[in-house]
Design a protein around this motif. Structure first.
Motif, PDB file in Angstrom:
ATOM      1  N   ARG A 224       6.138  37.975 -28.216  1.00  0.00           N
ATOM      2  CA  ARG A 224       6.687  36.664 -28.581  1.00  0.00           C
ATOM      3  C   ARG A 224       7.929  36.334 -27.746  1.00  0.00           C
ATOM      4  O   ARG A 224       8.172  35.166 -27.428  1.00  0.00           O
ATOM      5  N   ILE A 225       8.720  37.330 -27.404  1.00  0.00           N
ATOM      6  CA  ILE A 225       9.855  37.086 -26.505  1.00  0.00           C
ATOM      7  C   ILE A 225       9.343  36.548 -25.176  1.00  0.00           C
ATOM      8  O   ILE A 225       9.875  35.576 -24.624  1.00  0.00           O
ATOM      9  N   ARG A 226       8.293  37.160 -24.671  1.00  0.00           N
ATOM     10  CA  ARG A 226       7.735  36.725 -23.385  1.00  0.00           C
ATOM     11  C   ARG A 226       7.120  35.329 -23.514  1.00  0.00           C
ATOM     12  O   ARG A 226       7.209  34.505 -22.584  1.00  0.00           O
ATOM     13  N   GLN A 227       6.504  35.048 -24.643  1.00  0.00           N
ATOM     14  CA  GLN A 227       5.931  33.720 -24.872  1.00  0.00           C
ATOM     15  C   GLN A 227       7.033  32.664 -24.938  1.00  0.00           C
ATOM     16  O   GLN A 227       6.914  31.581 -24.364  1.00  0.00           O
ATOM     17  N   LEU A 228       8.120  32.982 -25.628  1.00  0.00           N
ATOM     18  CA  LEU A 228       9.231  32.035 -25.748  1.00  0.00           C
ATOM     19  C   LEU A 228       9.839  31.714 -24.386  1.00  0.00           C
ATOM     20  O   LEU A 228      10.260  30.579 -24.142  1.00  0.00           O
ATOM     21  N   ALA A 229       9.853  32.687 -23.511  1.00  0.00           N
ATOM     22  CA  ALA A 229      10.417  32.469 -22.180  1.00  0.00           C
ATOM     23  C   ALA A 229       9.656  31.402 -21.406  1.00  0.00           C
ATOM     24  O   ALA A 229      10.217  30.746 -20.510  1.00  0.00           O
ATOM     25  N   GLU A 230       8.386  31.206 -21.746  1.00  0.00           N
ATOM     26  CA  GLU A 230       7.552  30.249 -21.026  1.00  0.00           C
ATOM     27  C   GLU A 230       7.495  28.886 -21.697  1.00  0.00           C
ATOM     28  O   GLU A 230       6.786  27.992 -21.224  1.00  0.00           O
ATOM     29  N   GLU A 231       8.217  28.679 -22.790  1.00  0.00           N
ATOM     30  CA  GLU A 231       8.155  27.417 -23.527  1.00  0.00           C
ATOM     31  C   GLU A 231       8.908  26.291 -22.836  1.00  0.00           C
ATOM     32  O   GLU A 231       8.703  25.117 -23.160  1.00  0.00           O
ATOM     33  N   GLY A 232       9.810  26.639 -21.920  1.00  0.00           N
ATOM     34  CA  GLY A 232      10.575  25.593 -21.253  1.00  0.00           C
ATOM     35  C   GLY A 232      11.706  25.037 -22.092  1.00  0.00           C
ATOM     36  O   GLY A 232      12.190  23.924 -21.831  1.00  0.00           O
ATOM     37  N   ILE A 233      12.131  25.779 -23.122  1.00  0.00           N
ATOM     38  CA  ILE A 233      13.261  25.366 -23.961  1.00  0.00           C
ATOM     39  C   ILE A 233      14.352  26.421 -23.781  1.00  0.00           C
ATOM     40  O   ILE A 233      14.209  27.535 -24.274  1.00  0.00           O
ATOM     41  N   ALA A 267      11.944  43.108 -21.931  1.00  0.00           N
ATOM     42  CA  ALA A 267      11.486  41.763 -22.274  1.00  0.00           C
ATOM     43  C   ALA A 267      12.661  40.801 -22.388  1.00  0.00           C
ATOM     44  O   ALA A 267      12.582  39.638 -21.961  1.00  0.00           O
ATOM     45  N   ALA A 268      13.779  41.277 -22.943  1.00  0.00           N
ATOM     46  CA  ALA A 268      14.971  40.432 -23.052  1.00  0.00           C
ATOM     47  C   ALA A 268      15.523  40.095 -21.673  1.00  0.00           C
ATOM     48  O   ALA A 268      15.927  38.954 -21.413  1.00  0.00           O
ATOM     49  N   TRP A 269      15.535  41.083 -20.781  1.00  0.00           N
ATOM     50  CA  TRP A 269      16.005  40.826 -19.418  1.00  0.00           C
ATOM     51  C   TRP A 269      15.090  39.824 -18.717  1.00  0.00           C
ATOM     52  O   TRP A 269      15.562  38.914 -18.026  1.00  0.00           O
ATOM     53  N   ASP A 270      13.791  39.966 -18.895  1.00  0.00           N
ATOM     54  CA  ASP A 270      12.851  38.999 -18.323  1.00  0.00           C
ATOM     55  C   ASP A 270      13.104  37.595 -18.867  1.00  0.00           C
ATOM     56  O   ASP A 270      12.964  36.595 -18.149  1.00  0.00           O
ATOM     57  N   TYR A 271      13.483  37.510 -20.155  1.00  0.00           N
ATOM     58  CA  TYR A 271      13.804  36.209 -20.732  1.00  0.00           C
ATOM     59  C   TYR A 271      15.013  35.600 -20.016  1.00  0.00           C
ATOM     60  O   TYR A 271      15.014  34.422 -19.648  1.00  0.00           O
ATOM     61  N   ALA A 272      16.050  36.410 -19.804  1.00  0.00           N
ATOM     62  CA  ALA A 272      17.236  35.927 -19.098  1.00  0.00           C
ATOM     63  C   ALA A 272      16.900  35.501 -17.672  1.00  0.00           C
ATOM     64  O   ALA A 272      17.364  34.466 -17.185  1.00  0.00           O
ATOM     65  N   ARG A 273      16.070  36.289 -17.011  1.00  0.00           N
ATOM     66  CA  ARG A 273      15.705  35.982 -15.632  1.00  0.00           C
ATOM     67  C   ARG A 273      14.896  34.685 -15.548  1.00  0.00           C
ATOM     68  O   ARG A 273      15.095  33.867 -14.642  1.00  0.00           O
ATOM     69  N   THR A 274      14.014  34.467 -16.518  1.00  0.00           N
ATOM     70  CA  THR A 274      13.159  33.282 -16.500  1.00  0.00           C
ATOM     71  C   THR A 274      13.912  32.023 -16.894  1.00  0.00           C
ATOM     72  O   THR A 274      13.763  30.967 -16.272  1.00  0.00           O
ATOM     73  N   THR A 275      14.739  32.110 -17.925  1.00  0.00           N
ATOM     74  CA  THR A 275      15.399  30.917 -18.475  1.00  0.00           C
ATOM     75  C   THR A 275      16.778  30.659 -17.897  1.00  0.00           C
ATOM     76  O   THR A 275      17.347  29.588 -18.116  1.00  0.00           O
ATOM     77  N   LYS A 276      17.336  31.644 -17.172  1.00  0.00           N
ATOM     78  CA  LYS A 276      18.715  31.580 -16.663  1.00  0.00           C
ATOM     79  C   LYS A 276      19.719  31.499 -17.806  1.00  0.00           C
ATOM     80  O   LYS A 276      20.835  31.004 -17.633  1.00  0.00           O
ATOM     81  N   ARG A 277      19.345  32.012 -18.976  1.00  0.00           N
ATOM     82  CA  ARG A 277      20.214  32.014 -20.144  1.00  0.00           C
ATOM     83  C   ARG A 277      20.595  33.442 -20.489  1.00  0.00           C
ATOM     84  O   ARG A 277      19.730  34.323 -20.603  1.00  0.00           O
TER      85      ARG A 277
END
Length: 381
Positions: A224-233, A267-277
Motif C-alpha cells: 500500500r505504501i508503494r501504491q500510495l506513491a503512485e497516486e500523484g498526491i 518502501a518508505a525511501w521509495d515513497y520519498a524518492r517518487t514523491t519528493k516528500r
C-alpha cells in the motif's frame, strides 16, 4: 507468532454507511442528482453549502427550493456522525470529540490549534486490527472500516467549529490533517485515498486543502505504501517504526512478521524518492524497551543506508529523505509499557542528530484528556 494478513477484514454482515456527497466526485454527484430527477446544478449548490459555507442546517440553504430541500438533503447529506462527548485541554485549543457512527460504532478525532496552524487528527477505522501492544486503540480490535465521507466529516465538523468561533482564538480554518487517529489508514486504502482527494480538491468539489498539509500514517503495509506513491498526491507519509531491528519490532508491531524492517524502510525511501516528500519516522519512546543508546545508533545505520532524494526543485539540491519524530510514550492504563526517562530520550535524540538524522521530540498535547498518540480508544463511559 503467526504472521498477520496484509489487510485485516472487519466482521462481515454490517450495513454500509449511507451514501453522502463527500463519497462522490462532483461529476458523480451531478449524475446522482439526475438519477433523482433533479437538475445537475443542485449537486453543485449542495457541495458549496457543505465544503465552502460549512452549513449543516437545511434552513440555511435558501437557494434550494423549499419543496425539494428535504429530499436533496436526505439524498446527499445524510447524518453520518453524532457527537457524544467533547473534552478540552490546553485552554480549549485541544478538543477531543467522541463520535457515534450510524451503526453505533464509536470513533474519536482531535482538533489541535497552534499559533500558526490548526491540525485535525482523524480516525479511518472504528478500532484497529494491527494489535500493537502499547497502543490503546489496538487493544480493542477492529470493528469496521470507515467510509470516505465519515472520514471527511470529522474534518468538516472541525472546520465548522473554527468558523463559528467555538475554539479559542477566533474564527479560523483547518490547515493540516493527520491520519493518526483510530485505525490503520492503509488497511482502509480506498476510503482514505478518497478522503484525501476530497480534502485536497478545489471547492466546491472538496475543501481545497494543500496535499502538503496532509499526513498519512502507517505501521508499514508495504504494497500500500508503494501504491500510495503512485497516486500523484504528495501527502507526507509517516511510518510508525518504533524499533530498528526485526526481533523487537516483531513484538511491538506485529505486521513486521509479514514485512521486515528492511522491506518497510525501503518502501518508505521509495515513497520519498517518487514523491519528493520527506518521510516521517514515528518512534514511540518506551522505557528500557526500545530507548537504548545502541538502538539509536542502529536506527541511524538503517536510515542512513539510503541516499538523499531530489528536493523537487529541479533536482539541483538534495535533502535528507527522512525526519524522525520521537514520541514520549503516552500512558495507557494497565500497560506494561511506560515512558522513557528524559535523559534516555535526550541521548537517543542527540545520537540521531549527530549522525545527520533530522530528529525532534513530539509535542504530547492532549495527553491529559487521552487525546495524544496511542491513547484513542473510543469509549462512551
Amino acid at each position: 507468532m503467526e504472521p498477520l494478513p496484509l489487510v485485516l477484514t472487519p466482521p462481515r454482515g454490517r450495513a454500509k454507511p449511507p451514501r453522502h456527497l463527500a463519497d462522490l466526485t462532483l461529476a458523480e454527484r451531478q449524475d446522482a442528482a439526475k438519477e433523482l430527477g433533479l437538475p445537475a446544478f443542485r449537486a453543485k449548490q449542495l457541495s458549496t453549502h457543505y465544503f465552502e459555507r460549512l452549513v449543516d442546517d437545511p434552513e440555511q440553504m435558501t437557494d434550494l427550493p423549499a419543496a425539494q430541500r428535504a429530499e436533496l438533503v436526505a439524498g446527499f447529506l445524510p447524518r453520518l456522525i453524532d457527537p457524544i462527548r467533547t473534552l478540552e485541554a490546553d485552554r480549549g485549543t485541544t478538543r477531543k470529540t467522541l463520535w457515534r457512527l450510524f451503526d453505533a460504532a464509536l470513533v474519536e478525532s482531535v482538533l489541535m490549534r497552534y499559533p500558526d496552524r490548526v491540525t485535525m487528527c482523524v480516525s479511518s477505522q472504528a478500532g484497529c486490527g494491527m494489535a500493537c501492544p502499547f497502543c490503546a486503540t489496538g487493544q480493542g480490535g477492529l470493528q469496521r472500516n470507515m467510509s470516505t465521507a465519515e472520514i471527511v466529516e470529522q474534518v468538516v465538523a472541525g472546520a465548522r467549529s473554527l468558523a463559528r468561533g467555538e475554539v479559542p482564538g477566533g474564527p479560523g480554518r483547518v490547515s493540516n490533517v493527520v491520519f493518526m487517529g483510530m485505525g490503520e489508514p492503509l488497511a482502509n486504502y480506498k476510503a482514505v485515498v478518497g478522503a484525501v482527494r476530497r480534502l485536497t480538491s478545489p471547492a466546491p468539489e472538496g475543501l481545497g486543502m494543500s496535499a502538503r498539509g496532509i499526513t498519512v500514517s502507517t505501521v508499514g503495509l508495504v504494497p500500500r505504501i508503494r501504491q500510495l506513491a503512485e497516486e500523484g498526491i504528495p501527502v507526507t507519509l509517516a511510518l510508525s517504526l518504533h524499533a530498528p531491528d526485526d526481533e523487537l519490532r516483531n513484538e511491538l508491531v506485529p505486521i513486521n512478521t509479514r514485512f521486515s524492517v528492511a522491506e518497510t524502510v525501503e518502501a518508505a525511501w521509495d515513497y520519498a524518492r517518487t514523491t519528493k516528500r520527506r518521510v516521517s519516522i514515528e518512534y514511540a519512546m518506551m522505557r528500557d524497551i526500545n530507548d537504548q543508546a545502541w538502538r539509536a545508533d542502529l536506527l541511524a545505520d538503517v536510515l542512513n543506508g539510503y541516499g538523499a532524494v531530489p528536493d523537487g526543485a529541479g533536482g539541483r539540491r538534495r535533502q535528507g529523505w527522512v525526519h524522525v519524530n520521537l514520541i514520549p510514550l503516552n500512558a495507557v492504563p494497565g500497560s506494561r509499557f511506560t515512558r522513557s526517562r528524559e535523559a534516555d530520550m535526550d541521548e537517543f535524540m542527540r545520537r540521531l542528530n549527530a549522525r545527520g538524522i533530522s530528529t525532534t521530540m513530539r509535542d504530547t498535547r492532549g495527553s491529559d484528556i487521552d487525546a495524544a498518540c496511542g491513547q484513542l480508544a473510543a469509549n462512551a463511559d
